[in-house]
Design an enzyme around this catalytic site. Structure first.
Site, PDB file in Angstrom:
ATOM      1  N   LYS A  33       0.927  -1.347   0.007  1.00  0.00           N
ATOM      2  CA  LYS A  33      -0.050   0.062  -0.048  1.00  0.00           C
ATOM      3  C   LYS A  33       0.836   1.351   0.077  1.00  0.00           C
ATOM      4  O   LYS A  33       2.065   1.203   0.216  1.00  0.00           O
ATOM      5  CB  LYS A  33      -0.920   0.007   1.162  1.00  0.00           C
ATOM      6  CG  LYS A  33      -0.222   0.061   2.589  1.00  0.00           C
ATOM      7  CD  LYS A  33      -1.141  -0.439   3.720  1.00  0.00           C
ATOM      8  CE  LYS A  33      -0.313  -0.239   4.999  1.00  0.00           C
ATOM      9  NZ  LYS A  33      -1.208  -0.991   6.144  1.00  0.00           N
ATOM     10  N   TYR A 256      16.096  29.630   9.346  1.00  0.00           N
ATOM     11  CA  TYR A 256      14.849  30.373   9.653  1.00  0.00           C
ATOM     12  C   TYR A 256      14.474  30.389  11.181  1.00  0.00           C
ATOM     13  O   TYR A 256      14.862  29.551  11.731  1.00  0.00           O
ATOM     14  CB  TYR A 256      13.504  29.676   9.013  1.00  0.00           C
ATOM     15  CG  TYR A 256      13.567  29.713   7.613  1.00  0.00           C
ATOM     16  CD1 TYR A 256      13.528  31.163   7.017  1.00  0.00           C
ATOM     17  CD2 TYR A 256      13.582  28.769   6.608  1.00  0.00           C
ATOM     18  CE1 TYR A 256      13.218  31.231   5.885  1.00  0.00           C
ATOM     19  CE2 TYR A 256      13.309  28.757   5.354  1.00  0.00           C
ATOM     20  CZ  TYR A 256      12.879  30.257   4.859  1.00  0.00           C
ATOM     21  OH  TYR A 256      13.108  30.470   3.399  1.00  0.00           O
TER      22      TYR A 256
HETATM   23  C1  LIG Z   1      -0.371  -1.843   6.797  1.00  0.00           C
HETATM   24  C2  LIG Z   1      -1.058  -3.189   7.217  1.00  0.00           C
HETATM   25  C3  LIG Z   1      -0.253  -4.352   7.432  1.00  0.00           C
HETATM   26  C4  LIG Z   1       1.217  -4.238   7.233  1.00  0.00           C
HETATM   27  O1  LIG Z   1       1.597  -3.773   8.642  1.00  0.00           O
HETATM   28  P1  LIG Z   1       3.384  -3.416   8.657  1.00  0.00           P
HETATM   29  O2  LIG Z   1       3.215  -3.316  10.194  1.00  0.00           O
HETATM   30  O3  LIG Z   1       3.631  -2.466   7.926  1.00  0.00           O
HETATM   31  O4  LIG Z   1       3.963  -4.952   8.638  1.00  0.00           O
HETATM   32  C5  LIG Z   1      -0.837  -5.573   7.421  1.00  0.00           C
HETATM   33  N1  LIG Z   1      -2.218  -5.483   7.804  1.00  0.00           N
HETATM   34  C6  LIG Z   1      -2.976  -4.328   7.579  1.00  0.00           C
HETATM   35  C7  LIG Z   1      -4.454  -4.590   8.020  1.00  0.00           C
HETATM   36  C8  LIG Z   1      -2.540  -3.081   7.548  1.00  0.00           C
HETATM   37  O5  LIG Z   1      -3.260  -1.973   7.353  1.00  0.00           O
END
Ligand SMILES: *Cc1c(COP(=O)(O)O)cnc(C)c1O
Length: 368
Positions: A33, A256
């Protein structure tokens, strides 16, 4: 002189195989994702497939459609997207919906009774209160199993809230709630395969493995066992070059807001990376980079396009054109993120689009 982000696809492939091995025979999927946590799904997903990964998860429907174009045959689960109103999109692209509540269940069942629908994942909320069926909703299904008629089960999933804290009591509590809910589920989800473990969950032990692992972060080199040595290979390297150096000959303020003060005798270097590149502004206090093997602390605030480093201690003196490592050996993503007051997940997904991106390797097995 722009910064270069180098992404090691072989390291990502090796990380997937390490996680697969930790699962001891239980299949291992990959979560890609958010553009593979910022590293580029178009390159990362095929590399994971070349490494042996057969199953993928994304968060959103458009991510899934893009992934389908890359991997015509792989099962793709869509973790966090609406189902009602989008049923035909899932079917057209052979995507696996995650049913996150009774409205999703009802919509998918209605669709599946009328059309040839893909199998679905049912998510149970076991204590994170984010997505998934509550125990009361599971009871509603147990009392009225006909509601599921037409649905084919892919598997049942839940998600851990505290897997990166192995001693947190919630891990065992979620396991208990998941087992209790599984006993109540009617067909077609009764006895279906189950997935629970994210990256850190894989390291909690085999009780959390069930039938499928769902790692993301650890694939990209993040430490799934905070506080213990990172078993994963680093996958990203961010390098830039020094634009200018300046020798300070009287007390001055840097950047800044003039928040940092330097004394005469210090040597500063300006580097063309800033918060627009995902080098978080909150790193200003504690951040650093590596110049010629020496840690060079950040001085003053991170600007949109620039940072200033104190390179006084760099052996042989730092000069314009010299390379600076912002992420890479000695600057792992967990450390750099912690210095900015965040987690590596956020840092990776914030990496900007301004870098030249260089991919090395293929993900494929070499000698394994
Ligand atoms: C993002 C996600 C994962 C992966 O989690 P990590 O901590 O990056 O390994 C697995 N399951 C769900 C439902 C997620 O949203």
């Amino acid at each position: 002189m722009s910064a270069v982000l180098t992404i090691d696809l072989d390291a990502i492939g090796a990380n997937w195989r390490l996680l697969r091995d930790r699962l001891g025979g239980v299949p291992c999927a990959a979560v890609v994702k958010a553009d593979a946590y910022g590293l580029g799904m178009a390159r990362v997903a095929p590399a994971l497939a070349a490494a042996g990964c057969r199953r993928f998860f994304v968060a959103q429907l458009d991510e899934a459609v893009a992934l389908r174009a890359l991997l015509p045959d792989a099962p793709i689960g869509v973790l966090a997207a609406p189902v009602a109103g989008f049923e035909a999109d899932y079917a057209a692209h052979a995507l696996t919906p995650v049913l996150n509540g009774l409205p999703d269940v009802d919509a998918w069942a209605r669709f599946a009774r009328a059309a040839d629908a893909p199998a679905a994942i049912l998510q149970l909320d076991t204590g994170m209160c984010r997505l998934g069926l509550s125990p009361a909703e599971v009871e509603a299904l147990a009392a009225d199993p006909g509601r599921l008629e037409g649905i084919r089960a892919d598997h049942v999933m839940s998600h851990l809230a505290c897997a990166d804290e192995p001693d947190h009591p919630q891990n065992a509590e979620q396991l208990r709630r998941l087992r209790a809910a599984l006993r109540r589920l009617p067909a077609p989800f009764a006895g279906a395969p189950v997935s629970l473990a994210n990256s850190s969950g894989i390291f909690l032990g085999s009780d959390w493995h069930f039938d499928l692992g769902r790692p993301g972060y650890a694939l990209y080199g993040g430490n799934p066992v905070p506080g213990r040595p990172n078993p994963m290979r680093p996958t990203v390297r961010l390098e830039a070059r020094i634009l200018q150096t300046r020798d300070i000959d009287r007390r001055e303020h840097v950047g800044y807001g003039a928040t940092a003060t330097v004394e005469a005798g210090r040597r500063l270097a300006t580097v063309a990376v800033g918060y627009a590149d995902g080098f978080l502004r909150s790193a200003g206090g504690d951040g650093a980079a590596i110049v010629s093997g020496t840690r060079a602390p950040l001085v003053g605030r991170v600007s949109m396009d620039l940072i200033v480093l104190d390179v006084t201690d760099v052996q042989g003196g730092a000069a314009p054109g010299d390379p600076v490592t912002l992420l890479g050996p000695g600057r792992d993503i967990d450390t750099v993120a912690a210095e900015a007051g965040t987690i590596g997940y956020e840092m990776l997904t914030s990496l900007g689009s301004r870098y030249a991106r260089l991919y090395t390797g293929t993900g494929e097995v070499t000698g394994a």
